[in-house]
Design a protein around this motif. Structure first.
Motif, PDB file in Angstrom:
ATOM      1  N   SER A 149      44.150  44.718  32.021  1.00 54.44           N
ATOM      2  CA  SER A 149      44.418  45.894  32.827  1.00 54.44           C
ATOM      3  C   SER A 149      45.796  45.802  33.485  1.00 54.44           C
ATOM      4  CB  SER A 149      43.347  46.051  33.915  1.00 54.44           C
ATOM      5  OG  SER A 149      43.719  47.032  34.851  1.00 54.44           O
ATOM      6  N   PRO A 150      46.635  46.826  33.327  1.00 53.44           N
ATOM      7  CA  PRO A 150      47.981  46.792  33.917  1.00 53.44           C
ATOM      8  C   PRO A 150      47.991  46.857  35.437  1.00 53.44           C
ATOM      9  CG  PRO A 150      47.536  48.952  32.980  1.00 53.44           C
ATOM     10  CD  PRO A 150      46.390  48.067  32.576  1.00 53.44           C
ATOM     11  N   TRP A 151      46.857  47.279  36.055  1.00 53.59           N
ATOM     12  CA  TRP A 151      46.827  47.337  37.521  1.00 53.59           C
ATOM     13  C   TRP A 151      45.968  46.232  38.116  1.00 53.59           C
ATOM     14  CZ3 TRP A 151      42.169  47.794  40.013  1.00 53.59           C
ATOM     15  CH2 TRP A 151      41.081  48.258  39.257  1.00 53.59           C
ATOM     16  N   LEU A 152      44.882  45.842  37.422  1.00 49.18           N
ATOM     17  CA  LEU A 152      43.993  44.821  37.969  1.00 49.18           C
ATOM     18  C   LEU A 152      44.573  43.418  37.802  1.00 49.18           C
ATOM     19  CD1 LEU A 152      41.255  44.191  39.287  1.00 49.18           C
ATOM     20  CD2 LEU A 152      40.272  44.059  36.982  1.00 49.18           C
ATOM     21  N   ALA A 153      45.172  43.143  36.655  1.00 50.08           N
ATOM     22  CA  ALA A 153      45.696  41.807  36.388  1.00 50.08           C
ATOM     23  C   ALA A 153      46.713  41.345  37.440  1.00 50.08           C
ATOM     24  CB  ALA A 153      46.306  41.746  34.986  1.00 50.08           C
ATOM     25  N   PRO A 154      47.704  42.167  37.794  1.00 47.15           N
ATOM     26  CA  PRO A 154      48.659  41.709  38.822  1.00 47.15           C
ATOM     27  C   PRO A 154      47.989  41.393  40.154  1.00 47.15           C
ATOM     28  CG  PRO A 154      49.520  43.614  37.660  1.00 47.15           C
ATOM     29  CD  PRO A 154      48.093  43.469  37.236  1.00 47.15           C
ATOM     30  N   VAL A 155      46.973  42.200  40.531  1.00 44.95           N
ATOM     31  CA  VAL A 155      46.274  41.983  41.800  1.00 44.95           C
ATOM     32  C   VAL A 155      45.518  40.658  41.779  1.00 44.95           C
ATOM     33  CG1 VAL A 155      44.444  42.818  43.317  1.00 44.95           C
ATOM     34  CG2 VAL A 155      46.068  44.441  42.312  1.00 44.95           C
ATOM     35  N   LEU A 156      44.741  40.417  40.692  1.00 44.80           N
ATOM     36  CA  LEU A 156      43.935  39.198  40.625  1.00 44.80           C
ATOM     37  C   LEU A 156      44.801  37.954  40.472  1.00 44.80           C
ATOM     38  CD1 LEU A 156      40.832  40.288  38.513  1.00 44.80           C
ATOM     39  CD2 LEU A 156      41.144  40.235  40.995  1.00 44.80           C
ATOM     40  N   TYR A 157      45.879  38.061  39.712  1.00 46.54           N
ATOM     41  CA  TYR A 157      46.787  36.914  39.604  1.00 46.54           C
ATOM     42  C   TYR A 157      47.375  36.567  40.972  1.00 46.54           C
ATOM     43  CZ  TYR A 157      47.224  36.002  34.563  1.00 46.54           C
ATOM     44  OH  TYR A 157      47.003  35.604  33.273  1.00 46.54           O
ATOM     45  N   PHE A 158      47.771  37.588  41.718  1.00 42.98           N
ATOM     46  CA  PHE A 158      48.371  37.364  43.030  1.00 42.98           C
ATOM     47  C   PHE A 158      47.358  36.712  43.979  1.00 42.98           C
ATOM     48  CE2 PHE A 158      49.407  38.643  47.368  1.00 42.98           C
ATOM     49  CZ  PHE A 158      50.738  38.265  47.451  1.00 42.98           C
ATOM     50  N   VAL A 159      46.143  37.264  44.039  1.00 47.32           N
ATOM     51  CA  VAL A 159      45.110  36.725  44.922  1.00 47.32           C
ATOM     52  C   VAL A 159      44.753  35.299  44.526  1.00 47.32           C
ATOM     53  CG1 VAL A 159      42.710  36.956  45.659  1.00 47.32           C
ATOM     54  CG2 VAL A 159      44.159  38.988  45.496  1.00 47.32           C
ATOM     55  N   GLY A 160      44.585  35.061  43.211  1.00 51.98           N
ATOM     56  CA  GLY A 160      44.210  33.732  42.744  1.00 51.98           C
ATOM     57  C   GLY A 160      45.285  32.694  42.997  1.00 51.98           C
ATOM     58  N   ASN A 161      46.533  33.038  42.683  1.00 46.22           N
ATOM     59  CA  ASN A 161      47.625  32.075  42.785  1.00 46.22           C
ATOM     60  C   ASN A 161      48.041  31.767  44.213  1.00 46.22           C
ATOM     61  OD1 ASN A 161      49.306  31.319  40.035  1.00 46.22           O
ATOM     62  ND2 ASN A 161      48.023  33.113  39.799  1.00 46.22           N
ATOM     63  N   TYR A 162      47.968  32.764  45.093  1.00 49.04           N
ATOM     64  CA  TYR A 162      48.493  32.573  46.441  1.00 49.04           C
ATOM     65  C   TYR A 162      47.419  32.344  47.509  1.00 49.04           C
ATOM     66  CZ  TYR A 162      53.043  33.945  44.667  1.00 49.04           C
ATOM     67  OH  TYR A 162      54.221  34.002  43.973  1.00 49.04           O
ATOM     68  N   PHE A 163      46.178  32.725  47.215  1.00 50.54           N
ATOM     69  CA  PHE A 163      45.140  32.626  48.243  1.00 50.54           C
ATOM     70  C   PHE A 163      43.921  31.822  47.792  1.00 50.54           C
ATOM     71  CE2 PHE A 163      47.531  36.497  49.206  1.00 50.54           C
ATOM     72  CZ  PHE A 163      47.861  36.265  50.527  1.00 50.54           C
ATOM     73  N   LEU A 164      43.222  32.277  46.753  1.00 56.61           N
ATOM     74  CA  LEU A 164      41.947  31.673  46.375  1.00 56.61           C
ATOM     75  C   LEU A 164      42.083  30.204  46.001  1.00 56.61           C
ATOM     76  CD1 LEU A 164      38.928  31.877  45.803  1.00 56.61           C
ATOM     77  CD2 LEU A 164      39.496  32.738  43.513  1.00 56.61           C
TER      78      LEU A 164
END
Length: 255
Positions: A33-48
């Motif tokens: 997904s062009p909108w979901l992937a950037p969000v989940l990558y950001f959350v996973g890499n920087y927070f989770l």
């Protein structure tokens, strides 16, 4: 996430890079997904992941191909593996999104909704359909990055288990059906300081040298698949052994 079919590096923390992300070509059964992937990558890499795990040690990232058809072949030690692999090899590192081959039951319900939109596509692990295998070959033909767990299941004893032959057969099928495609398999070993990762668990990940499938295209495919599986197993065993030594050294250094 499960695999289909029965069958000197610099240590560092993963750091995001300013990459121009490669666009994914949507094909039946798999789509990032062009909108979901950037969000989940950001959350996973920087927070989770940084907040859940203690120290995440990674070696060998420079060996990840940034172009061409690639199969990442990680050991499978926990469900966290499928979040850590994008963390160490996904768009912030290689500029590429990943396509995971997963079991049917992981593509159901809410989880399935997310899995499908992050590049996952289902395979019946007991009776894999030809269409699923063709889809995997099509992804490689499009020169994308595919993730397959060659052990076929999660093993928490820290030992490398016999590899299923499916990954070798798939790679050879793609290369032989499209000569010169340039498929590569990258072995990856993952080790946790606890068999069941909990808050503060340390993770060690070692990425090995890519195996060129073109080196296994002469002769009979059955023999080549067996040789490729054996070589991949040796590489994963060597990486796993080096991780155990590195993890012990790290543990001793902080005690």
């Amino acid at each position: 996430m499960m695999e289909f079919l029965s069958e000197s590096s610099h240590t560092c923390q993963v750091k995001p890079q300013n990459e121009i992300f490669q666009s994914q070509v949507a094909v039946a059964g798999s789509r990032v997904s062009p909108w979901l992937a950037p969000v989940l990558y950001f959350v996973g890499n920087y927070f989770l992941l940084p907040s859940f795990f203690g120290h995440i040690s990674v070696t060998g990232q420079e060996q990840l191909p940034k172009t061409g058809p690639v199969i990442l072949a990680p050991t499978h030690r926990a469900r966290w593996d499928s979040l850590l692999i994008p963390y160490v090899a996904g768009r912030y590192v290689t500029g590429r999104d990943l396509n995971f081959m997963v079991s049917n039951n992981e593509c159901q319900g809410l989880q399935g909704w997310f899995v499908r939109r992050m590049g996952g596509f289902p395979v019946d692990t007991l009776h894999p359909a030809v269409s699923s295998l063709r889809h995997a070959v099509e992804l490689l033909k499009q020169k994308q990055m595919l993730v397959i767990y060659p052990e076929g299941n999660i093993f928490r004893d820290g030992k490398l288990h016999p590899l299923k032959p499916g990954i070798a057969r798939l790679a050879l099928s793609a290369e032989l059906s499209h000569p010169g495609l340039g498929v590569k398999i990258v072995p990856i070993s993952i080790n946790y300081s606890h068999p069941y990762p909990c808050w503060g668990t340390d993770v060690s990940i070692h990425i090995g040298s890519a195996i060129s499938i073109q080196d296994y295209t002469n002769g009979k495919i059955k023999q080549n698949a067996k040789r490729l599986t054996e070589d991949l197993s040796k590489d994963l065993q060597r990486l796993s052994n080096s991780l155990v030594v590195s993890h012990r050294a790290f543990a001793e250094s902080i005690n």
